[in-house]
Motif scaffolding. Structure first.
Motif, PDB file in Angstrom:
ATOM      1  N   LEU A  50      -3.567 -11.177   2.297  1.00  0.00           N
ATOM      2  CA  LEU A  50      -4.641 -10.303   1.855  1.00  0.00           C
ATOM      3  C   LEU A  50      -4.105  -9.305   0.836  1.00  0.00           C
ATOM      4  O   LEU A  50      -3.063  -8.674   1.064  1.00  0.00           O
ATOM      5  CB  LEU A  50      -5.259  -9.565   3.039  1.00  0.00           C
ATOM      6  N   LEU A  51      -4.819  -9.162  -0.251  1.00  0.00           N
ATOM      7  CA  LEU A  51      -4.405  -8.289  -1.338  1.00  0.00           C
ATOM      8  C   LEU A  51      -5.524  -7.320  -1.688  1.00  0.00           C
ATOM      9  O   LEU A  51      -6.700  -7.616  -1.460  1.00  0.00           O
ATOM     10  CB  LEU A  51      -4.065  -9.131  -2.584  1.00  0.00           C
ATOM     11  N   PRO A  52      -5.176  -6.177  -2.288  1.00  0.00           N
ATOM     12  CA  PRO A  52      -6.234  -5.276  -2.743  1.00  0.00           C
ATOM     13  C   PRO A  52      -6.966  -5.854  -3.942  1.00  0.00           C
ATOM     14  O   PRO A  52      -6.366  -6.524  -4.775  1.00  0.00           O
ATOM     15  CB  PRO A  52      -5.460  -4.002  -3.121  1.00  0.00           C
ATOM     16  N   GLY A  53      -8.255  -5.605  -4.003  1.00  0.00           N
ATOM     17  CA  GLY A  53      -9.040  -6.075  -5.146  1.00  0.00           C
ATOM     18  C   GLY A  53      -8.967  -5.085  -6.283  1.00  0.00           C
ATOM     19  O   GLY A  53      -9.967  -4.440  -6.630  1.00  0.00           O
ATOM     20  N   THR A  54      -7.788  -4.973  -6.871  1.00  0.00           N
ATOM     21  CA  THR A  54      -7.550  -3.958  -7.900  1.00  0.00           C
ATOM     22  C   THR A  54      -8.527  -4.098  -9.061  1.00  0.00           C
ATOM     23  O   THR A  54      -9.103  -3.104  -9.534  1.00  0.00           O
ATOM     24  CB  THR A  54      -6.103  -4.053  -8.422  1.00  0.00           C
ATOM     25  N   ASP A  55      -8.731  -5.337  -9.513  1.00  0.00           N
ATOM     26  CA  ASP A  55      -9.629  -5.565 -10.646  1.00  0.00           C
ATOM     27  C   ASP A  55     -11.079  -5.273 -10.296  1.00  0.00           C
ATOM     28  O   ASP A  55     -11.901  -5.045 -11.188  1.00  0.00           O
ATOM     29  CB  ASP A  55      -9.525  -7.020 -11.132  1.00  0.00           C
ATOM     30  N   ARG A  56     -11.399  -5.268  -9.011  1.00  0.00           N
ATOM     31  CA  ARG A  56     -12.792  -5.111  -8.577  1.00  0.00           C
ATOM     32  C   ARG A  56     -13.038  -3.782  -7.871  1.00  0.00           C
ATOM     33  O   ARG A  56     -14.159  -3.507  -7.435  1.00  0.00           O
ATOM     34  CB  ARG A  56     -13.172  -6.271  -7.647  1.00  0.00           C
ATOM     35  N   GLY A  57     -11.991  -2.965  -7.735  1.00  0.00           N
ATOM     36  CA  GLY A  57     -12.153  -1.678  -7.080  1.00  0.00           C
ATOM     37  C   GLY A  57     -12.444  -1.785  -5.597  1.00  0.00           C
ATOM     38  O   GLY A  57     -13.162  -0.957  -5.037  1.00  0.00           O
ATOM     39  N   MET A  58     -11.883  -2.810  -4.949  1.00  0.00           N
ATOM     40  CA  MET A  58     -12.141  -3.035  -3.523  1.00  0.00           C
ATOM     41  C   MET A  58     -10.844  -2.965  -2.731  1.00  0.00           C
ATOM     42  O   MET A  58      -9.788  -3.380  -3.204  1.00  0.00           O
ATOM     43  CB  MET A  58     -12.796  -4.406  -3.304  1.00  0.00           C
ATOM     44  N   ALA A  59     -10.936  -2.451  -1.524  1.00  0.00           N
ATOM     45  CA  ALA A  59      -9.772  -2.316  -0.661  1.00  0.00           C
ATOM     46  C   ALA A  59      -9.341  -3.672  -0.112  1.00  0.00           C
ATOM     47  O   ALA A  59     -10.135  -4.620  -0.042  1.00  0.00           O
ATOM     48  CB  ALA A  59     -10.094  -1.373   0.494  1.00  0.00           C
ATOM     49  N   THR A  60      -8.090  -3.762   0.286  1.00  0.00           N
ATOM     50  CA  THR A  60      -7.558  -4.979   0.896  1.00  0.00           C
ATOM     51  C   THR A  60      -8.404  -5.401   2.088  1.00  0.00           C
ATOM     52  O   THR A  60      -8.720  -4.595   2.959  1.00  0.00           O
ATOM     53  CB  THR A  60      -6.110  -4.738   1.362  1.00  0.00           C
ATOM     54  N   GLY A  61      -8.783  -6.670   2.106  1.00  0.00           N
ATOM     55  CA  GLY A  61      -9.549  -7.204   3.222  1.00  0.00           C
ATOM     56  C   GLY A  61     -11.052  -7.061   3.106  1.00  0.00           C
ATOM     57  O   GLY A  61     -11.786  -7.479   4.004  1.00  0.00           O
ATOM     58  N   THR A  62     -11.527  -6.514   1.998  1.00  0.00           N
ATOM     59  CA  THR A  62     -12.970  -6.318   1.832  1.00  0.00           C
ATOM     60  C   THR A  62     -13.671  -7.641   1.548  1.00  0.00           C
ATOM     61  O   THR A  62     -13.203  -8.449   0.754  1.00  0.00           O
ATOM     62  CB  THR A  62     -13.251  -5.344   0.677  1.00  0.00           C
ATOM     63  N   VAL A  63     -14.808  -7.845   2.183  1.00  0.00           N
ATOM     64  CA  VAL A  63     -15.626  -9.025   1.914  1.00  0.00           C
ATOM     65  C   VAL A  63     -16.636  -8.703   0.819  1.00  0.00           C
ATOM     66  O   VAL A  63     -16.842  -7.547   0.452  1.00  0.00           O
ATOM     67  CB  VAL A  63     -16.357  -9.528   3.174  1.00  0.00           C
ATOM     68  N   THR A  64     -17.279  -9.753   0.321  1.00  0.00           N
ATOM     69  CA  THR A  64     -18.258  -9.588  -0.748  1.00  0.00           C
ATOM     70  C   THR A  64     -19.604 -10.143  -0.291  1.00  0.00           C
ATOM     71  O   THR A  64     -19.864 -10.282   0.894  1.00  0.00           O
ATOM     72  CB  THR A  64     -17.791 -10.299  -2.032  1.00  0.00           C
ATOM     73  N   ASP A  65     -20.432 -10.492  -1.268  1.00  0.00           N
ATOM     74  CA  ASP A  65     -21.760 -10.999  -0.944  1.00  0.00           C
ATOM     75  C   ASP A  65     -21.719 -12.337  -0.224  1.00  0.00           C
ATOM     76  O   ASP A  65     -22.699 -12.707   0.441  1.00  0.00           O
ATOM     77  CB  ASP A  65     -22.625 -11.098  -2.198  1.00  0.00           C
TER      78      ASP A  65
END
Length: 340
Positions: A50-65
């Motif tokens: 699991l990595l941080p979503g640096t390009d998307r401004g999301m924390a490590t482990g965050t889910v999306t739609d």
């Protein structure tokens, strides 16, 4: 064995594994969505953590739609007693978009976005998905597979179509969603069955669904599915698999690419949810969706215990997910359908 497949404990475990796989694959692929395989190979090798979503401004482990719309659809099915109704799905979808706010705008796919504009203008939801060819329907369809058994594939495809019509009513989008739902449903119905059997059911469901909706103007999903499974079975190693997956199948948001790619990852991983997620995320393109679909299908086949506890626990905690009750409600609905 009952038509629903296995005992209630097993159904709950595999339904839970399916939903957990959706979330885990989504979070694993989230940081590299839109990356090319070449960039992933150069900077990360493979996406196996699991990595941080640096390009998307999301924390490590965050889910999306992918995960959020899956749970949205589960709630819509629960409200209607497991019989999909497009008006209820639309109401739940609009409520999710409103609750998510700007975050929804950042992650929502093009077909769903276009449909939402028409729906908010008052258009008939049975007309707003006629050009939707992306994977938005397939990414959220797993709850339909949990609820609707595969004994009557026409009924399964009917249910898939009712949840897709407002945003993805094209032959390839319907075929893709039907394939994913069929793998999930077949896995719950046939404990211990060979993975090839689940893929065969998916192919049959995709063939039925591909006769509905706006006809495809390009490659047919069924042929792409066959080609993707062949890549999974004949690749020399995983690196060769990833290269051929990108070159010969594709991993874009188009349903005709990403759904076959997800099935290929499922087959290549032999239904190991973590390995399926790693392959899907490492291929790049629409990485979170491919990984989410692949791991969701694998979780349905292998069950909850097959998912790695540490990364799954982090995803559950970061997103405050409570998946067991959702799985329980969907299994109850499946049992009701079997009983009637």
């Amino acid at each position: 064995m009952s038509p629903g497949g296995g005992g209630d404990d097993r159904l709950r475990d595999h339904a839970h594994g399916c939903l957990a796989g959706v979330a885990l694959g989504d979070a694993l692929g989230m940081p590299v969505e839109g990356w090319t395989r070449a960039r992933i190979a150069a900077e990360l090798g493979v996406v196996d953590r699991l990595l941080p979503g640096t390009d998307r401004g999301m924390a490590t482990g965050t889910v999306t739609d992918d995960t959020e719309q899956t749970l949205m659809l589960a709630a819509a099915l629960t409200e209607t007693g497991g019989v999909p109704r497009v008006d209820v799905v639309v109401r739940h979808l609009l409520a999710w978009v409103d609750a998510a706010g700007p975050r929804a705008d950042a992650v929502i796919g093009p077909s769903t976005a276009a449909a939402l504009t028409l729906l908010r203008a008052g258009a008939d939801p049975r007309t707003t998905g006629r050009s939707g060819r992306t994977n938005g329907a397939a990414m959220r369809v797993a709850p339909v597979g949990v609820v609707v058994p595969t004994e009557d594939l026409d009924a399964l495809v009917d249910a898939v179509e009712e949840t897709c019509v407002m945003s993805h009513h094209t032959s390839e989008a319907l075929a893709g969603a039907a394939a994913v739902a069929a793998v999930v449903s077949s896995a719950l119905a046939q404990p211990g069955a060979d993975l090839d059997g689940h893929v065969a059911v998916a192919r049959a469901a995709a063939a039925l669904a591909g006769r509905r909706g706006t006809p495809a103007a390009g490659p047919r999903l069924l042929a792409a599915l066959d080609a993707a499974v062949e890549v999974a079975r004949t690749a020399a190693d995983d690196e060769d698999f990833l290269r051929r997956l990108v070159d010969e199948v594709g991993t874009s948001v188009a349903a005709v690419e990403s759904v076959p790619a997800a099935v290929a990852c499922l087959v290549r991983a032999d239904a190991d949810p973590w390995r399926a997620a790693v392959l899907g995320a490492s291929a790049g393109g629409d990485a979170d969706t491919v990984a989410s679909m692949a791991a969701g299908m694998a979780g349905a086949v292998a069950g909850l215990d097959a998912l790695p506890a540490e990364p799954l626990g982090r995803v559950v905690a970061v997103n405050r997910l409570d998946l067991a009750p959702v799985a329980e409600r969907l299994v109850v609905l499946r049992r009701l359908r079997v009983a009637t």
